[in-house]
Enzyme design. Structure first.
Site, PDB file in Angstrom:
ATOM      1  N   LYS A  13     -18.414  -2.714  -2.524  1.00  0.00           N
ATOM      2  CA  LYS A  13     -18.877  -1.315  -2.530  1.00  0.00           C
ATOM      3  C   LYS A  13     -18.918  -0.763  -3.958  1.00  0.00           C
ATOM      4  O   LYS A  13     -19.910  -0.179  -4.379  1.00  0.00           O
ATOM      5  CB  LYS A  13     -17.943  -0.427  -1.669  1.00  0.00           C
ATOM      6  CG  LYS A  13     -17.803  -0.889  -0.226  1.00  0.00           C
ATOM      7  CD  LYS A  13     -16.896   0.020   0.583  1.00  0.00           C
ATOM      8  CE  LYS A  13     -15.455   0.075   0.113  1.00  0.00           C
ATOM      9  NZ  LYS A  13     -14.701  -1.195   0.267  1.00  0.00           N
ATOM     10  N   ARG A  88     -13.547   7.267   5.811  1.00  0.00           N
ATOM     11  CA  ARG A  88     -12.791   6.084   6.218  1.00  0.00           C
ATOM     12  C   ARG A  88     -12.185   6.256   7.603  1.00  0.00           C
ATOM     13  O   ARG A  88     -11.528   5.335   8.096  1.00  0.00           O
ATOM     14  CB  ARG A  88     -11.658   5.887   5.222  1.00  0.00           C
ATOM     15  CG  ARG A  88     -11.820   4.668   4.329  1.00  0.00           C
ATOM     16  CD  ARG A  88     -10.635   4.669   3.385  1.00  0.00           C
ATOM     17  NE  ARG A  88     -10.380   3.416   2.802  1.00  0.00           N
ATOM     18  CZ  ARG A  88     -10.790   3.050   1.582  1.00  0.00           C
ATOM     19  NH1 ARG A  88     -11.546   3.840   0.872  1.00  0.00           N
ATOM     20  NH2 ARG A  88     -10.456   1.882   1.104  1.00  0.00           N
ATOM     21  N   ARG A 127      -9.926 -10.023  -8.831  1.00  0.00           N
ATOM     22  CA  ARG A 127     -10.621  -8.872  -9.435  1.00  0.00           C
ATOM     23  C   ARG A 127      -9.855  -8.273 -10.618  1.00  0.00           C
ATOM     24  O   ARG A 127      -8.639  -8.159 -10.593  1.00  0.00           O
ATOM     25  CB  ARG A 127     -10.804  -7.791  -8.371  1.00  0.00           C
ATOM     26  CG  ARG A 127     -11.305  -6.480  -8.955  1.00  0.00           C
ATOM     27  CD  ARG A 127     -11.725  -5.522  -7.915  1.00  0.00           C
ATOM     28  NE  ARG A 127     -10.660  -5.107  -7.039  1.00  0.00           N
ATOM     29  CZ  ARG A 127     -10.840  -4.254  -6.044  1.00  0.00           C
ATOM     30  NH1 ARG A 127     -12.050  -3.768  -5.801  1.00  0.00           N
ATOM     31  NH2 ARG A 127      -9.838  -3.909  -5.278  1.00  0.00           N
ATOM     32  N   ARG A 161      -5.410  -4.027 -10.276  1.00  0.00           N
ATOM     33  CA  ARG A 161      -4.852  -2.970  -9.438  1.00  0.00           C
ATOM     34  C   ARG A 161      -3.554  -3.417  -8.770  1.00  0.00           C
ATOM     35  O   ARG A 161      -3.432  -4.576  -8.354  1.00  0.00           O
ATOM     36  CB  ARG A 161      -5.868  -2.582  -8.351  1.00  0.00           C
ATOM     37  CG  ARG A 161      -6.804  -1.493  -8.822  1.00  0.00           C
ATOM     38  CD  ARG A 161      -7.968  -1.277  -7.913  1.00  0.00           C
ATOM     39  NE  ARG A 161      -7.653  -1.139  -6.492  1.00  0.00           N
ATOM     40  CZ  ARG A 161      -8.576  -0.911  -5.566  1.00  0.00           C
ATOM     41  NH1 ARG A 161      -9.844  -0.800  -5.909  1.00  0.00           N
ATOM     42  NH2 ARG A 161      -8.241  -0.814  -4.296  1.00  0.00           N
ATOM     43  N   ARG A 172      -4.372  -3.334   4.024  1.00  0.00           N
ATOM     44  CA  ARG A 172      -5.614  -2.577   3.818  1.00  0.00           C
ATOM     45  C   ARG A 172      -6.673  -3.005   4.842  1.00  0.00           C
ATOM     46  O   ARG A 172      -7.417  -2.178   5.373  1.00  0.00           O
ATOM     47  CB  ARG A 172      -6.138  -2.785   2.389  1.00  0.00           C
ATOM     48  CG  ARG A 172      -5.304  -2.042   1.354  1.00  0.00           C
ATOM     49  CD  ARG A 172      -5.466  -2.587  -0.044  1.00  0.00           C
ATOM     50  NE  ARG A 172      -6.809  -2.527  -0.573  1.00  0.00           N
ATOM     51  CZ  ARG A 172      -7.212  -3.195  -1.660  1.00  0.00           C
ATOM     52  NH1 ARG A 172      -6.359  -3.971  -2.321  1.00  0.00           N
ATOM     53  NH2 ARG A 172      -8.444  -3.079  -2.083  1.00  0.00           N
TER      54      ARG A 172
END
Ligand code: AP5
Length: 217
Positions: A13, A88, A127, A161, A172
């Protein structure tokens, strides 16, 4: 043009929102980025959000709806925005609908990016981003062209992160399947949903999104 990017953590996203921003001048509105900024600044919202985010849960609807309502009133959103990570929950989707109606804005498309769950672990754990400009990278799929130097701004300050580990990712994902995935049916029923395969190369996903946006313009 106002759009929503929908998909599980690691679907792409943020990556695609930044591309659409560059290609079309729409503004990326990432509630995750906004909440991380609030946590870093130690604001009241940040203090409320910190522990929830570290555990991979969802921050309360009231907080994120308030953040988005204020943000879309800002002048840079007048030409359109990309909602990345919002709504969400069904309550957030209903609130968004009311907000847009009250502000005289429309929703042009909800784009669902589909990626297999086992790929999400690989994407999230690899990431990192540039700490200076926010450009996104991946150890395998998108390393910087010159090791340790950001392609975009030349900085050498990269960040990972705190919630990008396998254990938190599973929480998550659970939150995504329990709270967010019902939005796929919700927007399908409202005739707003377009789903695409997010398992192909990033540039191919971008081309598909551009085609969808051209159709909806
Ligand atoms: P948020 O920051 O929104 O995180 P997320 O939804 O978990 O999404 P990610 O940012 O992890 O993934 P992405 O889909 O953007 O993937 P990316 O493009 O980076 O939210 C964080 C937390 O904040 C939440 O857990 C919650 O606590 C809170 N929160 C936020 N919004 C909220 C809300 N509305 N309500 C309540 N709480 C909220 O890609 C991932 C990696 O894969 C990158 O390294 C990228 O380079 C790579 N990649 C991307 N596309 C491809 C491709 N096609 N092929 C190969 N690699 C790819």
């Amino acid at each position: 043009m106002n759009i929503i990017l929908l998909g599980p953590p690691g679907a792409g996203k943020g990556t695609q929102a930044r591309q659409i921003e560059k290609n079309r001048g729409l503004v990326q509105l990432s509630t995750g980025d906004m909440l991380r900024a609030a946590v870093a600044a130690g604001t009241e919202v940040g203090l409320k959000a910190k522990l929830v985010m570290e555990a991979g849960g969802l921050v309360s609807d009231d907080i994120v709806i308030g953040i988005i309502s204020d943000r879309i009133d800002e002048p840079d959103c007048a030409n359109g925005f990309i909602l990345d990570g919002f709504p969400r929950t069904l309550a957030q989707a209903a609130a968004l609908e009311e907000l847009l109606k009250a502000k005289g804005k429309a929703l042009n498309a909800v784009i669902e990016i589909r990626v297999d769950d086992d790929k999400l672990v690989e994407r999230i754990t690899g990431r990192f981003t540039c700490g200076a400009c926010g450009e996104g990278y991946h150890d395998t799929f998108r390393p910087p062209k010159v090791e340790n130097v950001c392609d975009n701004c030349g900085a050498s300050d990269f960040k990972r992160r705190a919630d990008d580990n396998e254990e938190t990712l599973r929480s998550r994902l659970l939150a995504y399947y329990k709270e967010t995935s019902p939005l796929i049916g919700y927007y399908f029923a409202k005739d707003n949903l377009v789903s695409l395969d997010g398992m192909v190369a990033m540039s191919d996903v971008t081309v598909k999104i551009e085609t969808i946006l051209n159709d909806r313009a």
